[in-house]
Scaffold this motif. Structure first.
Motif, PDB file in Angstrom:
ATOM      1  N   GLN A  78      62.145  77.162  11.676  1.00  0.00           N
ATOM      2  CA  GLN A  78      61.399  77.367  12.913  1.00  0.00           C
ATOM      3  C   GLN A  78      60.190  76.448  12.991  1.00  0.00           C
ATOM      4  O   GLN A  78      59.862  75.910  14.055  1.00  0.00           O
ATOM      5  N   ARG A  79      59.502  76.249  11.875  1.00  0.00           N
ATOM      6  CA  ARG A  79      58.339  75.342  11.879  1.00  0.00           C
ATOM      7  C   ARG A  79      58.768  73.920  12.228  1.00  0.00           C
ATOM      8  O   ARG A  79      58.093  73.212  12.980  1.00  0.00           O
ATOM      9  N   VAL A  80      59.892  73.510  11.679  1.00  0.00           N
ATOM     10  CA  VAL A  80      60.388  72.160  11.962  1.00  0.00           C
ATOM     11  C   VAL A  80      60.758  72.020  13.430  1.00  0.00           C
ATOM     12  O   VAL A  80      60.412  71.031  14.088  1.00  0.00           O
ATOM     13  N   TYR A  81      61.439  73.013  13.973  1.00  0.00           N
ATOM     14  CA  TYR A  81      61.861  72.941  15.374  1.00  0.00           C
ATOM     15  C   TYR A  81      60.678  73.013  16.331  1.00  0.00           C
ATOM     16  O   TYR A  81      60.699  72.406  17.402  1.00  0.00           O
ATOM     17  N   GLN A  82      59.650  73.775  15.954  1.00  0.00           N
ATOM     18  CA  GLN A  82      58.449  73.819  16.793  1.00  0.00           C
ATOM     19  C   GLN A  82      57.799  72.441  16.858  1.00  0.00           C
ATOM     20  O   GLN A  82      57.345  71.998  17.915  1.00  0.00           O
ATOM     21  N   GLY A  83      57.760  71.747  15.724  1.00  0.00           N
ATOM     22  CA  GLY A  83      57.232  70.375  15.718  1.00  0.00           C
ATOM     23  C   GLY A  83      58.081  69.451  16.561  1.00  0.00           C
ATOM     24  O   GLY A  83      57.569  68.590  17.283  1.00  0.00           O
ATOM     25  N   LEU A  84      59.405  69.639  16.490  1.00  0.00           N
ATOM     26  CA  LEU A  84      60.304  68.818  17.305  1.00  0.00           C
ATOM     27  C   LEU A  84      60.097  69.091  18.784  1.00  0.00           C
ATOM     28  O   LEU A  84      60.119  68.172  19.611  1.00  0.00           O
ATOM     29  N   ASP A  85      59.894  70.364  19.136  1.00  0.00           N
ATOM     30  CA  ASP A  85      59.625  70.707  20.535  1.00  0.00           C
ATOM     31  C   ASP A  85      58.373  70.001  21.049  1.00  0.00           C
ATOM     32  O   ASP A  85      58.317  69.550  22.202  1.00  0.00           O
ATOM     33  N   GLN A  86      57.345  69.916  20.196  1.00  0.00           N
ATOM     34  CA  GLN A  86      56.114  69.224  20.591  1.00  0.00           C
ATOM     35  C   GLN A  86      56.368  67.738  20.812  1.00  0.00           C
ATOM     36  O   GLN A  86      55.828  67.127  21.739  1.00  0.00           O
ATOM     37  N   VAL A  87      57.191  67.150  19.951  1.00  0.00           N
ATOM     38  CA  VAL A  87      57.536  65.733  20.110  1.00  0.00           C
ATOM     39  C   VAL A  87      58.285  65.514  21.425  1.00  0.00           C
ATOM     40  O   VAL A  87      58.013  64.568  22.171  1.00  0.00           O
ATOM     41  N   ILE A  88      59.228  66.398  21.714  1.00  0.00           N
ATOM     42  CA  ILE A  88      60.001  66.274  22.958  1.00  0.00           C
ATOM     43  C   ILE A  88      59.093  66.418  24.173  1.00  0.00           C
ATOM     44  O   ILE A  88      59.190  65.653  25.143  1.00  0.00           O
ATOM     45  N   ALA A  89      58.193  67.417  24.117  1.00  0.00           N
ATOM     46  CA  ALA A  89      57.269  67.624  25.236  1.00  0.00           C
ATOM     47  C   ALA A  89      56.373  66.414  25.444  1.00  0.00           C
ATOM     48  O   ALA A  89      56.101  66.006  26.577  1.00  0.00           O
ATOM     49  N   ARG A  90      55.922  65.828  24.322  1.00  0.00           N
ATOM     50  CA  ARG A  90      55.063  64.644  24.424  1.00  0.00           C
ATOM     51  C   ARG A  90      55.834  63.470  25.009  1.00  0.00           C
ATOM     52  O   ARG A  90      55.327  62.735  25.868  1.00  0.00           O
ATOM     53  N   ALA A  91      57.087  63.286  24.563  1.00  0.00           N
ATOM     54  CA  ALA A  91      57.906  62.186  25.080  1.00  0.00           C
ATOM     55  C   ALA A  91      58.131  62.330  26.579  1.00  0.00           C
ATOM     56  O   ALA A  91      58.078  61.352  27.326  1.00  0.00           O
ATOM     57  N   GLN A  92      58.369  63.563  27.026  1.00  0.00           N
ATOM     58  CA  GLN A  92      58.582  63.789  28.451  1.00  0.00           C
ATOM     59  C   GLN A  92      57.307  63.584  29.257  1.00  0.00           C
ATOM     60  O   GLN A  92      57.329  63.044  30.364  1.00  0.00           O
ATOM     61  N   SER A  93      56.164  64.004  28.687  1.00  0.00           N
ATOM     62  CA  SER A  93      54.901  63.886  29.413  1.00  0.00           C
ATOM     63  C   SER A  93      54.503  62.439  29.623  1.00  0.00           C
ATOM     64  O   SER A  93      53.809  62.108  30.583  1.00  0.00           O
ATOM     65  N   LEU A  94      54.927  61.553  28.703  1.00  0.00           N
ATOM     66  CA  LEU A  94      54.584  60.137  28.851  1.00  0.00           C
ATOM     67  C   LEU A  94      55.217  59.538  30.105  1.00  0.00           C
ATOM     68  O   LEU A  94      54.760  58.499  30.588  1.00  0.00           O
ATOM     69  N   GLY A  95      56.234  60.187  30.616  1.00  0.00           N
ATOM     70  CA  GLY A  95      56.855  59.717  31.851  1.00  0.00           C
ATOM     71  C   GLY A  95      56.232  60.306  33.095  1.00  0.00           C
ATOM     72  O   GLY A  95      56.622  59.954  34.203  1.00  0.00           O
ATOM     73  N   ARG A  96      55.246  61.216  32.908  1.00  0.00           N
ATOM     74  CA  ARG A  96      54.561  61.826  34.045  1.00  0.00           C
ATOM     75  C   ARG A  96      53.094  61.456  33.977  1.00  0.00           C
ATOM     76  O   ARG A  96      52.367  61.894  33.082  1.00  0.00           O
ATOM     77  N   ALA A  97      52.645  60.653  34.931  1.00  0.00           N
ATOM     78  CA  ALA A  97      51.279  60.110  34.897  1.00  0.00           C
ATOM     79  C   ALA A  97      50.221  61.204  34.841  1.00  0.00           C
ATOM     80  O   ALA A  97      49.210  61.069  34.159  1.00  0.00           O
ATOM     81  N   GLU A  98      50.461  62.298  35.536  1.00  0.00           N
ATOM     82  CA  GLU A  98      49.436  63.330  35.641  1.00  0.00           C
ATOM     83  C   GLU A  98      49.287  64.144  34.359  1.00  0.00           C
ATOM     84  O   GLU A  98      48.350  64.906  34.212  1.00  0.00           O
ATOM     85  N   ASP A  99      50.230  63.992  33.418  1.00  0.00           N
ATOM     86  CA  ASP A  99      50.132  64.712  32.152  1.00  0.00           C
ATOM     87  C   ASP A  99      49.381  63.908  31.096  1.00  0.00           C
ATOM     88  O   ASP A  99      49.093  64.427  30.025  1.00  0.00           O
ATOM     89  N   GLU A 100      49.091  62.660  31.372  1.00  0.00           N
ATOM     90  CA  GLU A 100      48.407  61.801  30.407  1.00  0.00           C
ATOM     91  C   GLU A 100      46.905  61.827  30.689  1.00  0.00           C
ATOM     92  O   GLU A 100      46.459  61.477  31.783  1.00  0.00           O
ATOM     93  N   GLN A 101      46.113  62.245  29.719  1.00  0.00           N
ATOM     94  CA  GLN A 101      44.670  62.391  29.921  1.00  0.00           C
ATOM     95  C   GLN A 101      44.013  61.035  30.187  1.00  0.00           C
ATOM     96  O   GLN A 101      44.247  60.070  29.460  1.00  0.00           O
ATOM     97  N   LEU A 102      43.201  60.982  31.211  1.00  0.00           N
ATOM     98  CA  LEU A 102      42.453  59.777  31.539  1.00  0.00           C
ATOM     99  C   LEU A 102      41.152  59.774  30.744  1.00  0.00           C
ATOM    100  O   LEU A 102      40.347  60.699  30.845  1.00  0.00           O
TER     101      LEU A 102
END
Length: 315
Positions: A78-102
């Motif tokens: 579960q710890r490993v998958y939670q880390g993977l979920d964070q990586v996936i969320a970060r990868a997806q957010s990089l494609g959304r301008a409003e999710d990237e902190q200015l």
């Protein structure tokens, strides 16, 4: 103890099957989660236990019950998958301008007098956006922008900052700030000679504007009473507000402290100075850092607030 060669034979598929069984609570449920058959899940699970050399489940009456070892392993999975979920969320957010902190680096005076309104305007237009404001004085501000550490820098610098592009957003003049009850507050504009013998709240001796002010009054043969000084334009206005003297300061801080044109209740009056001392606001953009998709919109918001301020003062 787990045999090393056996552990090396475990695959991601085995871990996926194990996690599905633990999550669903049954082999049938795991098969549904992974869109496969029950026999396939049972076969992969048995193969995993064979590689490990110990049982993960107790079987009976068509059900499986996890062992203590299975529960301990599931915690790690579960710890490993939670880390993977964070990586996936970060990868997806990089494609959304409003999710990237200015990341905005700014002079402290602008952080107080200009950017709160500009930030509110920008966030109203982009409600899902994220913003970080970092106040910093020159020359560190310019050094940090040259190091490509921020998306936008807001400075007074008119020189070249290596590794950046610059754009002038406004060129204003320094202004006079007086206590509301001061005799000079009745005048529409102040001249150097008006400061003769007046208590003057000054910027610190190493401030470039302080040096310009001193040169103007020296050239006019005007003697002021320099009783208080500070590095901060905001602090200068606060001291004037307490009746400790009059001053010259940048117009944005002056307008903000005096209520952006409304003198009622602030105890401060802002008047133009007859000698032009330019106050420039520069936007610095890093050349070697990926350009934030909403950086231009933020600069537009800053420019819009500056225009509004100038229009109010011109009335």
């Amino acid at each position: 103890m787990m045999n090393g060669s056996r552990a090396m034979s475990l695959s991601h598929r085995h871990i996926e099957v194990f996690r599905a069984v633990m999550t669903a609570g049954s082999v049938t449920g795991a098969a549904q989660l992974l869109f496969t058959s029950q026999p396939t899940i049972s076969r992969e699970l048995a193969r995993m236990e064979g590689l490990l050399g110990y049982a993960l489940f107790e079987r009976g009456a068509g059900r499986v019950k996890p062992t203590a070892r299975a529960l301990a392993l599931f915690d790690e999975v579960q710890r490993v998958y939670q880390g993977l979920d964070q990586v996936i969320a970060r990868a997806q957010s990089l494609g959304r301008a409003e999710d990237e902190q200015l990341q905005v680096l700014t002079l402290p005076a602008l952080a107080h007098a200009l950017l709160p309104m500009a930030s509110a305007r920008w966030l109203a237009q982009h409600p899902q956006a994220a913003l970080s404001l970092t106040p910093q004085e020159s020359p560190l501000l310019e050094e940090w922008m040259a190091a490509q550490r921020f998306d936008i820098g807001l400075s007074e610098s008119t020189g070249t900052v290596p590794g950046t592009e610059s754009e002038t957003l406004a060129e204003l003049d320094e202004v006079c700030v007086l206590p509301a009850g001061h005799s000079l507050a009745q005048r529409p504009m102040l001249e150097p000679r008006d400061f003769e013998g007046e208590r003057f709240v000054s910027l610190a001796a190493d401030d470039p504007y302080r040096r310009q002010f001193d040169a103007i009054f020296n050239a006019a043969g005007v003697q002021r009473r320099l009783q208080a000084e500070t590095h901060s334009a905001i602090a200068v206005c606060a001291l004037v507000q307490q009746g400790l003297g009059i001053t010259l300061v940048n117009p944005l801080t002056a307008w903000a402290c005096a209520g952006t044109g409304s003198e009622a209740g602030t105890g401060l009056v802002v008047r133009p100075f007859s000698v032009s001392v330019p106050f420039r606001i520069q936007a610095l953009l890093p050349q070697h850092r990926p350009r934030h998709a909403l950086a231009a919109a933020y600069i537009d918001a800053v420019r819009g607030v500056l225009a509004d301020m100038q229009e109010r003062q011109a009335r």
